[in-house]
Structure formats: C-alpha cells, structure tokens
Design a protein around this motif. Structure first.
Motif, mmCIF file in Angstrom:
data_model
loop_
_atom_site.group_PDB
_atom_site.id
_atom_site.type_symbol
_atom_site.label_atom_id
_atom_site.label_comp_id
_atom_site.label_asym_id
_atom_site.label_seq_id
_atom_site.Cartn_x
_atom_site.Cartn_y
_atom_site.Cartn_z
ATOM 1 N N PHE A 38 1.082 -0.804 0.019
ATOM 2 C CA PHE A 38 -0.142 0.218 -0.358
ATOM 3 C C PHE A 38 1.147 1.289 -0.183
ATOM 4 O O PHE A 38 0.744 2.317 0.086
ATOM 5 C CB PHE A 38 -0.751 0.079 0.838
ATOM 6 N N SER A 39 1.936 0.979 0.581
ATOM 7 C CA SER A 39 3.063 2.555 0.816
ATOM 8 C C SER A 39 3.596 2.369 -0.757
ATOM 9 O O SER A 39 4.070 3.841 -0.929
ATOM 10 C CB SER A 39 4.069 2.927 1.637
ATOM 11 N N ILE A 40 4.259 1.821 -1.795
ATOM 12 C CA ILE A 40 4.466 1.943 -3.281
ATOM 13 C C ILE A 40 3.268 2.846 -3.704
ATOM 14 O O ILE A 40 2.137 2.766 -3.937
ATOM 15 C CB ILE A 40 4.397 0.071 -4.042
ATOM 16 N N HIS A 41 4.909 3.812 -4.498
ATOM 17 C CA HIS A 41 3.737 4.243 -5.704
ATOM 18 C C HIS A 41 3.147 3.445 -7.093
ATOM 19 O O HIS A 41 3.869 2.597 -7.293
ATOM 20 C CB HIS A 41 4.557 5.604 -6.208
ATOM 21 N N PRO A 42 1.509 3.925 -6.959
ATOM 22 C CA PRO A 42 0.550 2.577 -8.284
ATOM 23 C C PRO A 42 1.541 3.067 -9.360
ATOM 24 O O PRO A 42 1.567 1.811 -9.733
ATOM 25 C CB PRO A 42 -0.536 3.850 -7.993
ATOM 26 N N MET A 43 1.765 3.858 -9.679
ATOM 27 C CA MET A 43 2.030 4.521 -11.227
ATOM 28 C C MET A 43 3.550 2.948 -11.667
ATOM 29 O O MET A 43 4.250 2.124 -12.417
ATOM 30 C CB MET A 43 2.434 5.378 -11.251
ATOM 31 N N THR B 94 -1.785 6.029 3.544
ATOM 32 C CA THR B 94 -1.367 6.122 4.594
ATOM 33 C C THR B 94 -0.183 6.473 5.329
ATOM 34 O O THR B 94 0.510 7.293 5.166
ATOM 35 C CB THR B 94 -0.475 4.284 4.037
ATOM 36 N N GLY B 95 -1.221 5.546 6.655
ATOM 37 C CA GLY B 95 -0.288 6.581 8.049
ATOM 38 C C GLY B 95 0.803 5.178 8.610
ATOM 39 O O GLY B 95 -0.219 3.848 8.564
ATOM 40 N N ALA B 96 1.705 5.274 8.800
ATOM 41 C CA ALA B 96 2.242 4.276 10.048
ATOM 42 C C ALA B 96 1.945 4.850 10.855
ATOM 43 O O ALA B 96 2.228 6.058 11.786
ATOM 44 C CB ALA B 96 3.597 4.006 8.688
ATOM 45 N N ASP B 97 2.806 3.898 12.245
ATOM 46 C CA ASP B 97 3.013 4.160 13.619
ATOM 47 C C ASP B 97 1.900 5.025 13.739
ATOM 48 O O ASP B 97 2.070 5.308 14.445
ATOM 49 C CB ASP B 97 4.824 4.488 14.061
ATOM 50 N N VAL B 146 -6.656 9.682 18.451
ATOM 51 C CA VAL B 146 -5.533 9.081 17.692
ATOM 52 C C VAL B 146 -4.106 10.280 17.409
ATOM 53 O O VAL B 146 -4.819 11.341 17.471
ATOM 54 C CB VAL B 146 -5.583 9.026 15.611
ATOM 55 N N GLU B 147 -3.573 10.506 17.500
ATOM 56 C CA GLU B 147 -2.325 11.172 18.269
ATOM 57 C C GLU B 147 -1.707 11.780 17.037
ATOM 58 O O GLU B 147 -1.157 12.958 16.983
ATOM 59 C CB GLU B 147 -1.641 10.942 19.209
ATOM 60 N N GLY B 148 -1.431 10.696 16.412
ATOM 61 C CA GLY B 148 -0.439 10.978 15.225
ATOM 62 C C GLY B 148 -0.132 9.547 14.399
ATOM 63 O O GLY B 148 -0.738 8.773 14.282
ATOM 64 N N TYR B 149 1.049 10.319 12.995
ATOM 65 C CA TYR B 149 1.246 9.251 12.488
ATOM 66 C C TYR B 149 2.568 9.960 11.942
ATOM 67 O O TYR B 149 3.268 10.667 11.916
ATOM 68 C CB TYR B 149 0.142 9.070 11.385
ATOM 69 N N VAL B 150 3.337 7.698 11.206
ATOM 70 C CA VAL B 150 4.539 8.707 10.194
ATOM 71 C C VAL B 150 3.970 8.318 8.801
ATOM 72 O O VAL B 150 3.418 6.958 8.864
ATOM 73 C CB VAL B 150 6.033 8.627 10.924
ATOM 74 N N GLU B 151 4.824 9.495 7.857
ATOM 75 C CA GLU B 151 4.534 8.447 6.430
ATOM 76 C C GLU B 151 5.252 7.451 6.759
ATOM 77 O O GLU B 151 6.169 7.453 6.912
ATOM 78 C CB GLU B 151 4.778 9.308 5.661
ATOM 79 N N PRO B 152 4.976 6.782 6.239
ATOM 80 C CA PRO B 152 5.861 5.451 6.132
ATOM 81 C C PRO B 152 7.018 5.301 4.579
ATOM 82 O O PRO B 152 7.005 6.027 3.970
ATOM 83 C CB PRO B 152 4.600 4.487 5.125
#
Lengths: 274, 152
Positions: A38-43, B94-97, B146-152
């Motif tokens: 889910f984190s990969i860029h779809p393109m 997507t949110g991580a952590d 929800v306190e926060g997230y990091v970008e995966p």
C-alpha cells in the motif's frame, strides 16, 4: 480418464505452482513486502507489472523451455506463469490473514501484484529447475544466447536476488554504517565474486569456451559490464520501492552499491544456473 | 507450461545425442487449456495494471491520511477491562506508527490512560486493536483519540 495432453498440462501447472511458491515464499513472509503493497507508488508498481511479462517472455525466448519457433507460445508461457503466480500469492496472503475484511482493494492488489513478480519468475523457471537438466543444458548449448542475451540473463538474476532485499530497511542501515573505504571494498568484492563465477562459466561450466578469449577480455565483457547492469537493476528496484525518495545523490550511490552486492551474486549465478 | 513427463525417461536415455529426435512432445505448441489459463493471466495482469494506473491518475495520489478511532466493545477481562477499538483511515494516504490514546476521566480528574500503536493503517482500510484499563470504562468517561502517524 483425462487425456494425456491435459494431464501433462495439469502436471505443468502443479510444477509452476511449486516453483512460484519456492521463489516467492521468502517475500510472501516479509513485512516490508506487505507494507509496500500500500505504500508503493501505484504508477511504479504498474511499470514493474508491465515489465514482468516482457521479462518472462524474453527469458523463455533465451532459455528455450520448449523449442517452439512460435513466439506466441512463449507469450502463453509467460501469461500462464503470471496466472499461477497471482493465484498462489492471493491464496497464501489470504491464509496469512493479510487480505480479507478491512483491507481495501487497492491494498490487496498492491500486495498480490508485488508477489507476482518473483512468483511468476519461479513458475517460469520451475520447469528448468525441477527436471530435465540434461535436456535444458543441451538446448542452451544449441541456442547459446548472444552477448545481449547473456547480459539479460544477468539482469534477471540480479533482479531476482535483489527483489526481496531492496524493500528492507537493512539496505539503508548498511549503507549508512559504511564508510567510503568500506564501499570501495564492497565494490571490489562484488566484482571479484562475479568474476569468479564468470571464470567458472567460461572455463569449467556448461557454456563452451570461445577459443581465444583472454581473462582480461572476459573481465571487461562480462564482469565490468555485468556489474554496470546489476547497478542499473539495483537503482531501478530502489526507485520502484520508493527507497530513493528524498535521498541525496551520495546516499543513492551508497544504497545502489549495497544492493548491487546481492545483485552481483544473483547475476553471476544466473549464467551458471539458467 | 506443458511438460509431458512421460517422455522424460526416453530423453534421459538419449541425453548424449546432440539433437532432439524429431516428433518429441516438447515441440508441441500451446493447447487450448493453456491458452485459457494464459488468458486468465492476461486478464489478471491487465486488471491490476489498469487499477494501479487509474489509482495513480484519479485516486489516491496526494492528500493526507484521515485516521479516526472509535470504540467497538467493552469486555471485562479478568480483573481489568478491555476496550476494543477500530481505527479507520478514510484519507488518501497510508499512516504508519499510528498512535491511539485512550483516557478514562471522572469529572476533571483523569483516572488512567492507555496507548497503543498500529504499525500501518492503509488508506481506505480499517484496523482493530484494544486498550486495557483497570477501571470500569462504563462507570467513567472514555475518550479516544489518534495522536499522530508517520509517513511509511
């Protein structure tokens, strides 16, 4: 009673499934590969998926799983491998509880799509790995790929071995802990390993010696150019998985050197194995 | 992927021969069954690529995650209480952590707090978890955030 060709096809499918599983299972059971779903860029994933059948097709063409003169048969082989890979990956991701309720379709497609790449390679190669050694050897000897073909086989080997490593955090960790001296030494080690493989393929291996090839020529033609191919594959893998986003040029070079180490082993071994 | 096994034994014996005997089954083309499976593979592949391209152009590219938390059920678990929670991400990333904090308050007084971290909450997906409390959440005021997230 099933007719012979149908049974043969089912047996072939079973072998393809086994090969797909054997090649993909380390990646099926790796956290980073699910997260990439889910984190990969779809393109970028779409590009990887478009390249996969082309890669399988070319692989079939060079290695010659069957000596059909018709290219459409290779295309059929490639698409069958993809079908087997997609079903296998979806089944096991479902069994692991990773796809199901609460998982968005995009996420599931991403996860399965990523696994299709190694699994379809496994499905494709299973025929040559799991039997008919002498047969394959013979066909390879008869249709010895030209130089570009050899480089392509090296690229496939590099892709296969670095595919499961490229998404991991460890590549980044290693590239951060290494100093410039370490990196130069790792490049030297990668070249040395590749050259050892090249030497064995040319002088001891199945591919016949081309008379008059010197060691220096082999080093230039296969080891150095091969390493360049491996580095390009590593760069592409890291970019596809978004590992290079936000990195400076120096860090990118570091990561490519680190990933090229397994890539070099894969590339060199591929010429020996395939 | 057809591989007629029954000819393997024959071939092994013939292995030293430089050329394949004519008419061996490996020469066969692609059967109807094979084409059927190949077609399935083609449909799966083009479906996945089509979705991903559509997703890249029209869908999720850009936009932050939008992560919310809601209690699902409260269960007495031994000498403590479990509040089951559902974390949903209705955003486009997507949110991580993802960290969720639950607090039990009684008037101005905070009785206790519990936190839990979700590794990933992908876009348009839900994840389930739970928070344990010593006090009965039924007899206090439960607040979840929800306190926060990091970008995966």
């Amino acid at each position: 009673m099933m007719r012979a060709p149908e049974r043969a096809f089912l047996v072939g499918l079973g072998r393809a499934g086994g090969g797909a599983l054997m090649f993909a299972v380390p990646m099926l059971m790796t956290n980073e590969m699910w997260a990439l779903g889910f984190s990969i860029h779809p393109m970028r994933l779409a590009l990887l998926l478009v390249l996969t059948p082309i890669l399988l097709f070319t692989l079939a063409h060079y290695i010659g799983f069957r000596e059909s003169p018709r290219l459409v048969d290779h295309l059929a082989d490639a698409l069958v491998a993809i079908a087997v890979a997609a079903f296998g990956a979806a089944l096991f991701l479902f069994l692991f509880g990773l796809i199901g309720a609460g998982v968005a379709p995009g996420e599931a497609i991403g996860m399965v799509g990523l696994q299709v790449v190694p699994a379809s390679m496994g499905a494709m190669l299973s025929r040559s790995q799991f039997g008919q050694e002498s047969d394959r050897e013979k066909s390879r000897r008869l249709s010895r790929p030209h130089y570009l073909g050899e480089l392509f086989i090296m690229a496939v080997g590099a892709l296969f071995l670095s595919l499961g490593i490229a998404p991991t955090q460890e590549v980044m960790d290693i590239s951060r802990t290494m100093t410039a001296a370490h990196e130069l030494a790792l490049i030297a080690a990668s070249l040395l390993i590749m050259h050892a493989f090249v030497y064995f393929v040319e002088f001891r291996g199945r591919v016949p010696v081309v008379p008059g090839t010197s060691l220096r020529e082999l080093f230039a033609r296969f080891t150095v150019v091969g390493y360049a191919v491996v580095a390009m594959v590593s760069l592409f893998m890291l970019w596809t998985f978004g590992r290079l986003d936000g990195l400076g040029p120096g860090e990118i070079v570091n990561a490519v050197i680190v990933l090229s180490f397994p890539g070099a082993i894969g590339a060199a071994a591929a010429r020996l194995v395939l | 992927m057809t591989t007629p096994r029954k000819t393997t034994a024959n071939r092994r014996k013939k292995a030293p021969a430089p050329d394949r005997a004519p008419g061996e089954a490996k020469e066969r083309g692609t059967s109807t069954w094979e084409w059927a499976v190949a077609a399935v593979g083609g449909v799966i592949l083009s479906g996945m690529v089509g979705y991903l391209v559509w997703d890249a152009i029209a869908g999720s590219a850009g936009g932050p995650p939008d992560i919310t938390v809601a209690p699902a059920a409260t269960i007495a678990a031994g000498d403590r209480y479990l509040v089951e929670i559902v974390v949903a991400n209705r955003g486009q990333a997507t949110g991580a952590d993802v960290r969720v904090r639950g607090a039990l308050t009684d008037g101005d007084q905070t009785l206790e707090e519990s936190t839990v971290t979700f590794d990933f909450v992908p876009e348009q997906s839900t994840r389930r978890g739970g928070l344990y409390f010593a006090h009965d959440p039924q007899s206090a005021r439960l607040s979840l955030r929800v306190e926060g997230y990091v970008e995966p």
